[in-house]
Enzyme design. Sequence first.
Site, mmCIF file in Angstrom:
data_model
loop_
_atom_site.group_PDB
_atom_site.id
_atom_site.type_symbol
_atom_site.label_atom_id
_atom_site.label_comp_id
_atom_site.label_asym_id
_atom_site.label_seq_id
_atom_site.Cartn_x
_atom_site.Cartn_y
_atom_site.Cartn_z
ATOM 1 N N GLY A 1 0.800 -1.216 0.000
ATOM 2 C CA GLY A 1 0.000 0.000 0.000
ATOM 3 C C GLY A 1 0.840 1.276 0.000
ATOM 4 C CB CYS B 1 -2.074 -3.467 -7.605
ATOM 5 S SG CYS B 1 -1.293 -4.536 -8.810
ATOM 6 C CD GLU C 1 -5.216 0.281 -3.848
ATOM 7 O OE1 GLU C 1 -4.640 0.506 -2.765
ATOM 8 O OE2 GLU C 1 -4.702 -0.394 -4.759
#
Length: 499
Positions: free
Chosen positions: A230, A285, A386
């Site tokens: 992350g 991702c 995200e």
Amino acid sequence: MTRQALLFIWGQWCEASDRGVREIRSPHDGSLIASVPEATLTDALAAIESARFSFDAGLFTSWSYSERAKLVGRIADLLERDAEMIAISESHDTGKRIVEARFDLTDVIAVFRYYAELGANLNGRNVDVGRNEIKSEIVYEPVGVASLIGPWNYPLLQASWKVAPALVAGCSFILKPSELTPSSAIHLIRILDEAGVPKGVANLILGSGAVVGFPLTSDPRVDMVSFTGGLATGKTIMGAAAQTVKKIALELGGKNPNIIFADADLAAAIDNAVTAGFLHSGQVCSAGTRLLVEREIHDQVVSAIVERARAIRLGGPNDQEAQTGPLISQAHRAKVETYIASAIAEGAKLRAGGGRPSEENLRDGWYLEPTVLDECKTEMNCVQDESFGPVITVETFDTEAEAIQLGNDTIYGLSGAVWTSDHDRAQRVARALRHGTIWINDYGPYRPEAEWGGFKASGTGRELGPSGLFEYLEAKHIWTNLNPAKSGWFPETSVGEKP
Ligand code: NAD
């Protein structure tokens, strides 16, 4: 469950120094899958020392590139032999369906094969300086000791992007998989040992980022950190690594625009939009979770995606009928649920999902329904952040210029897609989008031969392709004068002497 020696330091399997363990639980039903050592700071420091010693002693750097490449090819063979066993364990750790874990293993093997081939053909180069007495060579040498830190969504695949090139380069390393998904990394290290990787070159540390992550990214004996995970962790690692100016490669998050123009093959675009958003429950991702649709086809496209999202069947690794699985953990599901609630509070319209499935057999797992949030605006947090869950946000656009502007209006820059039957427009949009991978009329494919990585906050450096190997190499320039001569720069007379 018995305690096991599953840390690998200086060629020995060992327990944690304080004999601590971590329970690994199934995302599907919360059941206990394994109990693995939880490394301490002492273990991390021992692993760093092991890697440093093996590197400085030249235990692996003394091998030629072709010898190391052959070893990496042997590792690919052993992975092929054990692929089914590893796929099963990875599907249990991650909760993903066994068929998906099998695909991942095929990709892992392809990565090792690719780097074996690339390493076998790796050469330095000569620079022509226009003087016969000068030999000017560029040689490539391993960076040194590398900390390889990975995420939980594609545990072995992400590790393979690091381990295969690190081995070909001749680095010694400490591999730290996510504390949630350690099984496949343990298998990989067993295989590396069996294949004949010299003592101390490959070390395995299992444990939390908070305890073992810091030494792995800050210790002066570590030359390089390759991290996938992350953005917040990436920033912390960048700061820790900066103190000793380590080389870093960061593969971070993404908020990837999937742009559909009205002239696209809509059947293909809609089908791929569903896959892009909901594959592995959005825990990808490069997930296409930010849908940008041309206004005139908005209703048609969104209605179709909503219908498809509602029909997706959730289930665990062994459910033959399941189409996607649970989220990785209770904490992660709670985070995605908060994200959805905030999006609705911001004005997004919930068109599908948003809650937990009602089926009895899914109640103990970390399941979340595929979710579609319509009428989103670029400035909303749900568009910018995200979620790393099964959530598609939908925005509309009217012109090509607006589609590009929206597609770039993000701090991230990992990947994106454009759907149109106009070839020139596809090329224009692909060139204008500031993301590391762009698909035209497709979504998701990647190749070991092709670089992968992010612009902007999606990271720095590249994995895969030749660049993925060069991350682990330093270029050294060796200048040889075959006919030594005086430089003649300063006069040879001393002070006071007449020239
Ligand atoms: P994360 O950042 O929480 O953890 C990743 C790894 O970092 C874990 O091994 C963790 O233990 C470790 N870690 C945590 N804190 C650390 C610290 N202070 N120092 C060193 N290590 C530390 O990420 P995650 O939840 O495992 O993975 C999801 C994220 O990964 C998503 O943002 C996703 O987009 C990203 N990801 C990116 C790519 C890519 O190719 N760009 C691929 C897969 C996943």
